[in-house]
Design a protein around this motif. Structure first.
Motif, short mmCIF file in Angstrom:
data_model
loop_
_atom_site.label_atom_id
_atom_site.label_comp_id
_atom_site.label_asym_id
_atom_site.label_seq_id
_atom_site.Cartn_x
_atom_site.Cartn_y
_atom_site.Cartn_z
N PRO A 75 144.64 -12.48 20.07
CA PRO A 75 144.87 -11.10 19.41
C PRO A 75 144.63 -10.14 20.50
O PRO A 75 145.19 -8.76 20.66
N ARG A 76 143.50 -10.51 21.57
CA ARG A 76 143.17 -9.60 22.66
C ARG A 76 144.46 -9.34 23.45
O ARG A 76 144.60 -8.00 23.80
N PHE A 77 145.15 -10.31 23.73
CA PHE A 77 146.28 -9.89 24.86
C PHE A 77 147.49 -8.92 24.02
O PHE A 77 148.09 -8.27 24.60
N SER A 78 147.59 -9.46 22.73
CA SER A 78 148.70 -8.67 21.86
C SER A 78 148.29 -7.21 21.94
O SER A 78 149.15 -6.20 21.82
N LEU A 79 147.01 -7.08 21.73
CA LEU A 79 146.40 -5.44 21.59
C LEU A 79 146.45 -4.94 22.72
O LEU A 79 146.88 -3.72 23.00
N MET A 80 146.18 -5.64 23.89
CA MET A 80 146.25 -5.02 25.26
C MET A 80 147.81 -4.69 25.70
O MET A 80 148.05 -3.61 26.30
N LEU A 81 148.56 -5.62 25.34
CA LEU A 81 150.22 -5.34 25.48
C LEU A 81 150.61 -4.04 24.63
O LEU A 81 151.09 -3.06 25.02
N LEU A 82 150.15 -3.83 23.23
CA LEU A 82 150.66 -2.85 22.55
C LEU A 82 149.89 -1.33 22.99
O LEU A 82 150.50 -0.48 23.03
N VAL A 83 148.89 -1.46 23.51
CA VAL A 83 147.93 -0.11 23.68
C VAL A 83 148.72 0.39 25.17
O VAL A 83 149.11 1.57 25.42
N TYR A 84 149.17 -0.87 26.08
CA TYR A 84 149.49 -0.28 27.27
C TYR A 84 150.96 0.17 27.26
O TYR A 84 151.17 1.22 27.89
N ILE A 85 151.88 -0.64 26.49
CA ILE A 85 153.03 0.17 26.27
C ILE A 85 153.31 1.39 25.52
O ILE A 85 153.85 2.23 25.70
N ALA A 86 152.29 1.53 24.51
CA ALA A 86 152.19 2.72 23.62
C ALA A 86 151.80 3.96 24.67
O ALA A 86 152.12 5.08 24.57
N VAL A 87 150.80 3.75 25.48
CA VAL A 87 150.22 4.92 26.52
C VAL A 87 151.62 5.26 27.22
O VAL A 87 151.57 6.45 27.22
N LEU A 88 152.27 4.52 27.87
CA LEU A 88 153.32 4.90 28.59
C LEU A 88 154.52 5.29 27.83
O LEU A 88 155.20 6.47 28.24
N SER A 89 154.77 4.75 26.57
CA SER A 89 155.52 5.31 25.66
C SER A 89 155.60 6.73 25.33
O SER A 89 156.55 7.58 25.09
N VAL A 90 154.26 6.82 24.85
CA VAL A 90 153.82 8.18 24.33
C VAL A 90 154.09 9.29 25.20
O VAL A 90 154.60 10.50 25.24
N GLY A 91 153.67 9.16 26.49
CA GLY A 91 153.75 10.11 27.58
C GLY A 91 155.33 10.44 27.69
O GLY A 91 155.65 11.36 28.11
N THR A 92 156.00 9.15 27.85
CA THR A 92 157.34 9.11 28.14
C THR A 92 158.41 10.22 27.08
O THR A 92 159.14 10.90 27.24
N LEU A 93 157.79 9.74 25.86
CA LEU A 93 158.57 10.49 24.59
C LEU A 93 158.10 12.09 24.64
O LEU A 93 159.01 12.99 24.25
#
Length: 296
Positions: free
Chosen positions: A18-36
């Motif tokens: 679950p740690r890797f899935s959470l890291m992937l989610l947070v990483y993409i979310a940070v860049l996605s929110v900034g892009t949006l």
């Protein structure tokens, strides 16, 4: 082609956590929110003044810089404990007793840790594609940027694995890895800039442009800055600055070559350190030296 057993086993175990899935989610979310946020503000300007490709260039630069900073903090945490964790769990001797050579173990650990980050990098390609849709950014620029991130990931990962083979605990290895990475990325530039100021002071104002020390090419940040300047530019000031400090316009390729060479050196030294035969030879030599001192 037979897959490295360490790589296959480590990849299966890490991806399922679950740690890797959470890291992937947070990483993409940070860049996605900034892009949006940027894209929503850009869309409101489009209705007023029309499409401006410079907005895509700005978004591309911001995303690239943020991702480079995030990777610099993520990669050492994943690779610096690759060998130390085996030593702390007392499974390193079991791993060394297999038919795998020390270099196969190092390569497997390095690639398994780097693949996690490479997956993060690949997942951000659709975000960069938004810049291509707006205009001002070529697909080739995005692929070159992704390739440079992958090479830098392997380079920083080789540093983490190298330090992990020499450190006894994970905390010490992580701290040393962050310190060495920070020195290579920032410290080398500071040293090169100090040498540049000294050379400028010695030369005076005689019309000649002093060249920056080759130490600056050890830092991936130098190649990253020149690469972005060659791709999209930061205005005339960046081109003028690069010329004034004596940086080559091919500094991005020079930096990539330096990273590849240093990666092989770190991997080679880590493999020699991990080889149990080399450690036995070292212990025998140490005993022989101590016996000679006692006789004397």
């Amino acid at each position: 082609m037979k897959l490295n057993p360490v790589l296959r086993n480590e990849s299966k175990l890490s991806v399922r956590t679950p740690r890797f899935s959470l890291m992937l989610l947070v990483y993409i979310a940070v860049l996605s929110v900034g892009t949006l946020i940027f894209y929503s503000s850009y869309s409101s300007d489009v209705y007023a003044s029309g499409v401006n490709p410079q907005g895509a260039v700005t978004l591309y630069i911001i995303m690239a810089v943020i991702q480079a900073i995030l990777l610099m903090f993520i990669v050492p945490s994943l690779t610096s404990t690759s060998i130390c964790s085996e030593r702390e769990k007392q499974t390193l001797d079991i791993l060394l007793s297999t038919r795998l050579s020390s270099f196969q173990i190092i390569f497997g650990k390095l690639l398994a840790s780097s693949l996690k980050v490479i997956m993060l990098i690949i997942c951000t390609i659709p975000l960069y594609a938004i810049c291509g849709l707006i205009g001002g950014i070529k697909l080739g620029n995005i692929l070159i940027l992704v390739g440079s991130f992958i090479i830098s990931t392997i380079f920083v990962g080789s540093i983490g694995v190298f330090i992990s083979t020499y450190s006894k605990t994970s905390k010490v290895a992580t701290a040393l890895t962050y310190a060495l990475v920070l020195f290579i990325f920032v410290g080398t530039i500071v040293i090169a800039y100090i040498f540049l100021l000294i050379n400028t002071y010695r030369m005076g104002y005689n019309g000649k442009t002093p060249e920056i020390s080759p130490i600056a090419y050890l830092s991936p940040a130098t190649g990253f800055f020149v690469m972005l300047s060659n791709q999209v530019g930061f205005g005339g000031n960046s081109v003028y600055f690069i010329g004034q400090v004596g940086l080559s316009k091919y500094a991005d390729y020079i930096s990539i070559g330096v990273q590849i060479i240093l990666s092989f050196i770190f991997i080679f030294l880590a493999g020699r350190r991990l080889n149990p035969l080399n450690r036995k030879k070292f212990k025998l030599r140490k005993k022989e030296r101590s016996k000679k001192k006692v006789k004397e």
